[in-house]
Every structure is written in structure tokens, then in C-alpha cells.
Scaffold this active site. Structure first.
Site, PDB file in Angstrom:
ATOM      1  N   LYS A 136      34.097 -44.093  -3.516  1.00 16.29           N
ATOM      2  CA  LYS A 136      32.770 -43.378  -3.651  1.00 16.29           C
ATOM      3  C   LYS A 136      32.655 -42.452  -2.992  1.00 16.29           C
ATOM      4  O   LYS A 136      33.301 -42.010  -1.981  1.00 16.29           O
ATOM      5  CB  LYS A 136      31.678 -44.611  -3.249  1.00 16.29           C
ATOM      6  CG  LYS A 136      32.006 -45.030  -1.534  1.00 16.29           C
ATOM      7  CD  LYS A 136      30.916 -46.388  -1.292  1.00 16.29           C
ATOM      8  CE  LYS A 136      31.266 -46.371   0.310  1.00 16.29           C
ATOM      9  NZ  LYS A 136      30.595 -47.814   0.647  1.00 16.29           N
ATOM     10  N   ARG A 140      20.571 -55.529   2.448  1.00 13.10           N
ATOM     11  CA  ARG A 140      20.974 -54.061   1.891  1.00 13.10           C
ATOM     12  C   ARG A 140      20.842 -54.276   0.267  1.00 13.10           C
ATOM     13  O   ARG A 140      19.911 -53.722  -0.515  1.00 13.10           O
ATOM     14  CB  ARG A 140      22.135 -53.489   2.435  1.00 13.10           C
ATOM     15  CG  ARG A 140      22.249 -51.795   1.943  1.00 13.10           C
ATOM     16  CD  ARG A 140      23.374 -51.329   2.906  1.00 13.10           C
ATOM     17  NE  ARG A 140      24.607 -51.708   2.328  1.00 13.10           N
ATOM     18  CZ  ARG A 140      25.694 -51.081   2.611  1.00 13.10           C
ATOM     19  NH1 ARG A 140      25.925 -50.065   3.214  1.00 13.10           N
ATOM     20  NH2 ARG A 140      27.018 -51.543   2.122  1.00 13.10           N
ATOM     21  N   TYR A 196      25.590 -17.620  19.820  1.00 11.16           N
ATOM     22  CA  TYR A 196      23.920 -18.110  19.976  1.00 11.16           C
ATOM     23  C   TYR A 196      23.546 -18.623  21.330  1.00 11.16           C
ATOM     24  O   TYR A 196      24.217 -19.528  21.596  1.00 11.16           O
ATOM     25  CB  TYR A 196      23.470 -18.896  18.870  1.00 11.16           C
ATOM     26  CG  TYR A 196      23.544 -17.970  17.331  1.00 11.16           C
ATOM     27  CD1 TYR A 196      22.725 -16.818  17.309  1.00 11.16           C
ATOM     28  CD2 TYR A 196      24.327 -18.271  16.327  1.00 11.16           C
ATOM     29  CE1 TYR A 196      22.733 -16.256  15.987  1.00 11.16           C
ATOM     30  CE2 TYR A 196      24.323 -17.939  15.284  1.00 11.16           C
ATOM     31  CZ  TYR A 196      23.722 -16.667  14.963  1.00 11.16           C
ATOM     32  OH  TYR A 196      23.603 -16.359  13.784  1.00 11.16           O
ATOM     33  N   MET A 198      27.310 -21.109  11.911  1.00 12.74           N
ATOM     34  CA  MET A 198      27.209 -21.791  10.294  1.00 12.74           C
ATOM     35  C   MET A 198      28.708 -21.555   9.839  1.00 12.74           C
ATOM     36  O   MET A 198      29.094 -22.591   9.179  1.00 12.74           O
ATOM     37  CB  MET A 198      26.291 -20.985   9.478  1.00 12.74           C
ATOM     38  CG  MET A 198      26.241 -21.696   8.079  1.00 12.74           C
ATOM     39  SD  MET A 198      25.265 -20.376   6.826  1.00 12.74           S
ATOM     40  CE  MET A 198      23.464 -21.008   7.881  1.00 12.74           C
TER      41      MET A 198
HETATM   42  C1  LIG Z   1      31.569 -48.483   1.306  1.00 15.42           C
HETATM   43  C2  LIG Z   1      31.894 -50.005   0.955  1.00 15.42           C
HETATM   44  C3  LIG Z   1      32.951 -50.636   1.286  1.00 15.42           C
HETATM   45  C4  LIG Z   1      34.127 -50.013   1.969  1.00 15.42           C
HETATM   46  O1  LIG Z   1      33.843 -50.145   3.273  1.00 15.42           O
HETATM   47  P1  LIG Z   1      34.913 -49.491   4.384  1.00 15.42           P
HETATM   48  O2  LIG Z   1      34.199 -49.889   5.701  1.00 15.42           O
HETATM   49  O3  LIG Z   1      34.998 -48.112   4.068  1.00 15.42           O
HETATM   50  O4  LIG Z   1      36.349 -50.043   4.302  1.00 15.42           O
HETATM   51  C5  LIG Z   1      33.172 -51.867   0.583  1.00 15.42           C
HETATM   52  N1  LIG Z   1      32.217 -52.543   0.289  1.00 15.42           N
HETATM   53  C6  LIG Z   1      30.978 -52.027   0.152  1.00 15.42           C
HETATM   54  C7  LIG Z   1      29.716 -52.874  -0.535  1.00 15.42           C
HETATM   55  C8  LIG Z   1      30.655 -50.701   0.451  1.00 15.42           C
HETATM   56  O5  LIG Z   1      29.355 -50.150   0.446  1.00 15.42           O
END
Ligand SMILES: *Cc1c(COP(=O)(O)O)cnc(C)c1O
Length: 345
Positions: free
Chosen positions: A33, A128, A242, A290
Site C-alpha cells: 500500500k 479500526r 532561518y 523547504m
Molecule cells: C499496513 C498493514 C499491514 C502491514 O503492516 P506492517 O506493520 O507494515 O508489517 C498488514 N495488515 C494491515 C491490515 C495493514 O493495514
């Protein structure tokens, strides 16, 4: 050229997947992701597929559709956010597996794509995503066209092995999936390290692949080298950057390097962060701008052409600690102004 160079070591990435796969003792997926945690799904996902990963996870159906273009047919692509209104065409056309999070999502899926595969996401306590126990038992009464291809949940505290939440969620997940035929998945990187009780049929590592905590044995994947644009001599009492937050107390030599907070170098890390000239560390002086950072190179015998922020000398976790955040945020903040170079496997 003032463009900083982000080198992504696909050999190290694959080695990390293989190490987590060896620890898993079951099938090991890969979470890609957010553009593979900022490192580029277009190169990361095929490298993992070539190493043997057959099940990929993304957050959004749009990410899944893009990943299907990259990977072609074959690997499973699972979507954590499930089946949202508007996702139907993407799920159908890219053959995605939505992780259904609620009865509403289940209805949407059955109505729009009755023959399409799906998984189930359960809430074992994190509150969640996923179905709660009551919702899930109601759904288990309904006869579905086909069983889920995966039943998963997610641990809230897996990076703290001694946290009582781990055992509590494990027990809830076992109770909620009792008697089920579908493959199950509970663990991301942290859960893999908790041991085999947590592994079930599939694990889903993300951050460990990319070389950060809690996978302490991970190999370094991201290397960041930033060119020096200019160097100058300061006399005692002169200031840098700055707000005049840093003043030299001795004759000093300062390098100005070509990256800043717009490149994901979090401004808050300035006062406690170093860059590296080979094995020699050089302190950041003054505020991170920046696109520019001042670095004290007084102790170097030669002016360097560039300085390293990430690499074997300094990990994403060190930067995360300096910024008061986590490696995940450091990686996913890395900007799109870098020249990206992929090496290996
Ligand atoms: C992001 C995520 C993972 C991966 O988690 P890591 O801690 O990066 O290994 C696995 N399962 C779900 C549901 C996630 O949101």
C-alpha cells in the site's frame, strides 16, 4: 545537478521478504500500500513476485487496479478497505479481492458482483476496520454463493511483544474463526515476530520488507544521498538558517545540501540529526528549510560532493526517533523530487 538520489536496494528488499518468509512457516504475502511505503510499487512488487510472493495487499481499490497493471494476471491482490461504493468496476476489471469490512459491504458485493471472490476482515479489538463479533456471527448464518478466500484481522500492539493485547486479540481471532475452512491471516511484521501461534495460513508483512522496526534484523533498503551545493567559512558568532537558531562558537565550515522538508526530511528532526560523509557524521545546523539544509563539516579534511542521510550508517528508525515519529512515516514521506535508482536483486 542538485537532485538528491534515493537508491532502493531490491536485493535487500527480497532478502527481507525471504527472512520473514522463513520465520512465517506458512504462506507469506506482501503489503505494498501507499506505493510500497513510498519506495515505488512499480519496482518493488515485481521483485517480490519474482521472489515468490503470491498475495499482495493494498489499502484502496485504485491502488489495487494500478498494481494489477504492474503485476499482470496471477498474484492475488487484496484490498483492506473492502468494497466501497464506486469500487465495483475496479474490483471486477482488475480481479481484486476486497476484504469485506461490514454487512453493508457484503450486501454491496453480493448485489453487484455475486460471483466475484472476497475476503473477510474481522475486528479482534483494534476498532479500526472489520466486522465485530455480533455482525460476523449474523453473517455466518447467511448462506453465501461461495466461501471467503481469506479471513483476516490486525493486531494493534504487535510491536510490543509483552503487551497483553496480543494474546487477547489472538484469542478473539481464534474464537471468531473457529470451525472455518478459509485460510486465516492475523500477522503483519510485528505478529510474525511474536511466533507461530500468530501465523495461521498467511502472514502480511509490510514495514519489515522495507527495512525498519520492528524487524530488527532487516537489511537496509533505502539509501539517500544529497548533493552539497555550496560550502562556506563562518567566524565565531555567525548564524545559519532561518531564525538564527544556530550560532558558531568557533571557526566553522558549513555545507548547504539540496533537500529539505518538502522532500520528507521532517523539520522537527533538525536539532538532533546528522548526515554522513562515509563513516564520519556531520551535524545539521540551523533549521531545515523547504529545499536546503545546513550541515557542519568543519571536522572533514575535504569538502564532500554529497552527504548521506539514509544508508548503512543511519536507518529510517534513527530519523524517526529524531523526529518523534515512526519509520513508516519517514518512508511514506519521502518526496517525489528524488532521482530514484533501483539496484539488484
Ligand atoms: C499496513 C498493514 C499491514 C502491514 O503492516 P506492517 O506493520 O507494515 O508489517 C498488514 N495488515 C494491515 C491490515 C495493514 O493495514
Amino acid at each position: 545537478m542538485a537532485q538528491a538520489e534515493l537508491t532502493i536496494d531490491l536485493g535487500a528488499l527480497v532478502a527481507n521478504w525471504q527472512a520473514l518468509n522463513a520465520l512465517s512457516g506458512c504462506e507469506t504475502g506482501a503489503v505494498v500500500k501507499a506505493d510500497a511505503y513510498g519506495l515505488g510499487a512499480e519496482r518493488v512488487a515485481p521483485a517480490l513476485a519474482a521472489a515468490g510472493a503470491r498475495c499482495f495487499f493494498v489499502a484502496l481499490a485504485e491502488e489495487g487496479a494500478a498494481l494489477r497493471q504492474i503485476l499482470g494476471n496471477g498474484p492475488d491482490i487484496c484490498v483492506f478497505s473492502g468494497h466501497m461504493a464506486g469500487d465495483t468496476a475496479l474490483i471486477r476489471d482488475a480481479d481484486l479481492v476486497p476484504m469485506i469490512n461490514s454487512i453493508d459491504q457484503m450486501s454491496c458485493h453480493i448485489e453487484t458482483l455475486p460471483d466475484a471472490r472476497f475476503g473477510i476482515q474481522l475486528d479482534s479489538g483494534m476498532n479500526r476496520l472489520g466486522m465485530e463479533p455480533a455482525e460476523w456471527s449474523a453473517l455466518r448464518e447467511v448462506s453465501l454463493n461461495q466461501p471467503p478466500v481469506l479471513v483476516m484481522s490486525h493486531l494493534a500492539c504487535a510491536d510490543e511483544p509483552d503487551h497483553p493485547m496480543n494474546a487477547q486479540q489472538l484469542q478473539t481471532f481464534v474464537e471468531m474463526t473457529d470451525g472455518i475452512d478459509a485460510p486465516r491471516s492475523l500477522s503483519a511484521t510485528g505478529g510474525i515476530l511474536l511466533g507461530k501461534d500468530y501465523h495461521f495460513e498467511l502472514t502480511r508483512p509490510g514495514i519489515g520488507l522495507y527495512g525498519a522496526r520492528p524487524f530488527a534484523d532487516a537489511r537496509t533498503v533505502a539509501h539517500l544521498s544529497i548533493p552539497v551545493i555550496q560550502t562556506r567559512e563562518l567566524t565565531p558568532g555567525e548564524t545559519v538558517g532561518y531564525g538564527n537558531t544556530w550560532m558558531s562558537d568557533a571557526p566553522s565550515r558549513i555545507a548547504t545540501i539540496a533537500a529539505g522538508y518538502a522532500d520528507g526530511i521532517i523539520r522537527a528532526m533538525g536539532p538532533s540529526t546528522y548526515l554522513w560523509a562515509g563513516e564520519t557524521r556531520c551535524k545539521i545546523v540551523g533549521r531545515i528549510s523547504m529545499d536546503l539544509i545546513g550541515v557542519d563539516i568543519s571536522h572533514l579534511s575535504e569538502d564532500p560532493d554529497s552527504l548521506q542521510l539514509l544508508g548503512h550508517q543511519q536507518s529510517v528508525d534513527t530519523l524517526a526517533d529524531a523526529a518523534g515519529t515512526i519509520g513508516y512515516e519517514v518512508l511514506t514521506s519521502l518526496g517525489n523530487r528524488y532521482a530514484r535508482r533501483y539496484v539488484g536483486p
